[in-house]
Scaffold this motif. Structure first.
Motif, PDB file in Angstrom:
ATOM      1  N   ALA A  11       0.833  -1.204   0.000  1.00  0.00           N
ATOM      2  CA  ALA A  11       0.000   0.000   0.000  1.00  0.00           C
ATOM      3  C   ALA A  11       0.869   1.255   0.000  1.00  0.00           C
ATOM      4  CB  ALA A  11      -0.927  -0.011   1.213  1.00  0.00           C
ATOM      5  N   ARG A  12       1.938   1.237   0.777  1.00  0.00           N
ATOM      6  CA  ARG A  12       2.839   2.395   0.798  1.00  0.00           C
ATOM      7  C   ARG A  12       3.510   2.585  -0.560  1.00  0.00           C
ATOM      8  NH1 ARG A  12       4.969   0.069   5.795  1.00  0.00           N
ATOM      9  NH2 ARG A  12       3.814   0.922   7.572  1.00  0.00           N
ATOM     10  N   GLU A  13       3.793   1.460  -1.206  1.00  0.00           N
ATOM     11  CA  GLU A  13       4.468   1.507  -2.509  1.00  0.00           C
ATOM     12  C   GLU A  13       3.648   2.261  -3.545  1.00  0.00           C
ATOM     13  OE1 GLU A  13       6.461  -1.801  -5.424  1.00  0.00           O
ATOM     14  OE2 GLU A  13       5.911  -2.452  -3.416  1.00  0.00           O
ATOM     15  N   VAL A  14       2.314   2.169  -3.435  1.00  0.00           N
ATOM     16  CA  VAL A  14       1.440   2.887  -4.378  1.00  0.00           C
ATOM     17  C   VAL A  14       0.884   4.167  -3.758  1.00  0.00           C
ATOM     18  CG1 VAL A  14       0.859   0.799  -5.631  1.00  0.00           C
ATOM     19  CG2 VAL A  14      -0.613   1.502  -3.745  1.00  0.00           C
ATOM     20  N   ASN A  15       1.511   4.594  -2.655  1.00  0.00           N
ATOM     21  CA  ASN A  15       1.158   5.861  -1.996  1.00  0.00           C
ATOM     22  C   ASN A  15      -0.285   5.894  -1.507  1.00  0.00           C
ATOM     23  OD1 ASN A  15       3.752   7.075  -2.478  1.00  0.00           O
ATOM     24  ND2 ASN A  15       3.129   7.341  -4.610  1.00  0.00           N
ATOM     25  N   MET A  16      -0.764   4.776  -0.999  1.00  0.00           N
ATOM     26  CA  MET A  16      -2.108   4.737  -0.435  1.00  0.00           C
ATOM     27  C   MET A  16      -2.108   5.426   0.939  1.00  0.00           C
ATOM     28  SD  MET A  16      -4.543   1.447   0.439  1.00  0.00           S
ATOM     29  CE  MET A  16      -4.775   1.031  -1.300  1.00  0.00           C
ATOM     30  N   PRO A  17      -3.043   6.348   1.182  1.00  0.00           N
ATOM     31  CA  PRO A  17      -3.101   7.024   2.479  1.00  0.00           C
ATOM     32  C   PRO A  17      -3.313   6.039   3.629  1.00  0.00           C
ATOM     33  CG  PRO A  17      -4.468   8.155   0.859  1.00  0.00           C
ATOM     34  CD  PRO A  17      -4.053   6.861   0.238  1.00  0.00           C
ATOM     35  N   LYS A  18      -2.712   6.344   4.773  1.00  0.00           N
ATOM     36  CA  LYS A  18      -2.824   5.474   5.939  1.00  0.00           C
ATOM     37  C   LYS A  18      -4.277   5.292   6.364  1.00  0.00           C
ATOM     38  CE  LYS A  18      -0.933   4.779  10.566  1.00  0.00           C
ATOM     39  NZ  LYS A  18      -2.227   4.480  11.220  1.00  0.00           N
ATOM     40  N   ASP A  19      -5.090   6.340   6.248  1.00  0.00           N
ATOM     41  CA  ASP A  19      -6.504   6.232   6.611  1.00  0.00           C
ATOM     42  C   ASP A  19      -7.215   5.185   5.765  1.00  0.00           C
ATOM     43  OD1 ASP A  19      -6.140   8.173   8.492  1.00  0.00           O
ATOM     44  OD2 ASP A  19      -7.148   9.771   7.372  1.00  0.00           O
TER      45      ASP A  19
END
Length: 249
Positions: free
Chosen positions: A56-64
């Motif tokens: 998720a971080r790799e595709v810049n997905m927000p933490k929320d």
């Protein structure tokens, strides 16, 4: 690089990454859903969920968004039920293709995947019809700047990895699938969070493609990846620098 990784690099250079962002988010949320249900909802106690959050971080997905997906998966009702399915077959020029999917409707997904193979010059085979030509490996990638080649190699071998390939941009650590989480965690302790960490199918042999055949194979892979149920596509083709440059032009 060969196969899927090279294809992704070409597509990224074309600027397709931004256009696919919503689809990437949907695929990652499915993986988070399955991972959260497969163990505890706490990443520290659930290696697969940690890997999904890393994706998720790799595709810049927000933490929320990540947190909501975990809560939805583990809450009352739990949302959709997904099962893991693998499809195997041959694309144009005899290229072996592996498709991994998470689906809530096996019949729909099988029909869609079969139609894609048929339309773009391939044929869907039985399970294990091509996977014997691949290795299942853990792959952990770091930016080149985090360490020297020798330091990364030493740390990776100590952690249980098999190999490290370093170039001007990255260190790529590969390890047996069974050692993936231990290797990733050991490297993360030493170097911080990796750029990417996942289990992949890596071809043991590759098929060299000219430009025309490469376009046909990449079209099949592109159509498969556009399917919402498909999580990953791997193939055993190889492109020369000249062909890659022509495709990226």
């Amino acid at each position: 690089m060969a196969g899927h990784s090279q294809f992704k690099n070409i597509m990224h250079r074309k600027g397709a990454q931004d256009a696919r962002r919503a689809r990437q988010f949907a695929k990652v949320i499915r993986e988070i859903t399955v991972a959260a249900r497969s163990g505890l909802p706490e990443p520290a106690s659930n290696p697969r969920l940690r890997a999904a959050i890393s994706a998720a971080r790799e595709v810049n997905m927000p933490k929320d968004t990540v947190d909501r997906a975990i809560k939805k998966a583990t809450g009352a009702g739990g949302g959709d039920d997904y099962v893991e399915v693998r499809y195997e077959g041959y694309g144009p020029a005899g290229v072996a293709v592996i498709v991994e999917a998470l689906t809530d409707n096996r019949n729909r997904t099988a029909s869609d995947v079969r139609a894609a193979f048929s339309k773009y010059g391939g044929s869907l085979g039985e399970t294990n019809s091509v996977s014997f030509m691949f290795q299942r490996l853990g792959v952990v990638t770091y930016p080149r700047s985090v360490s020297s080649e020798d330091e990364m190699l030493e740390a990776a071998i100590e952690a249980g990895a098999d190999n490290v390939v370093s170039d001007v941009e990255h260190h790529e650590v590969t390890c047996p699938m069974e050692e993936f989480f231990a290797v990733r965690d050991a490297l993360e302790t030493r170097f911080g969070e990796p750029q990417s960490a996942r289990i992949e199918w890596r071809p043991e042999t590759t098929v060299a493609l000219d430009e025309d055949k490469a376009r046909s194979v990449l079209k099949l892979i592109d159509v498969l990846e556009e399917n919402d149920d498909v999580q990953s596509v791997y193939a055993n083709f190889d492109l020369s620098d000249e062909v890659a440059q022509a495709l990226a032009a």
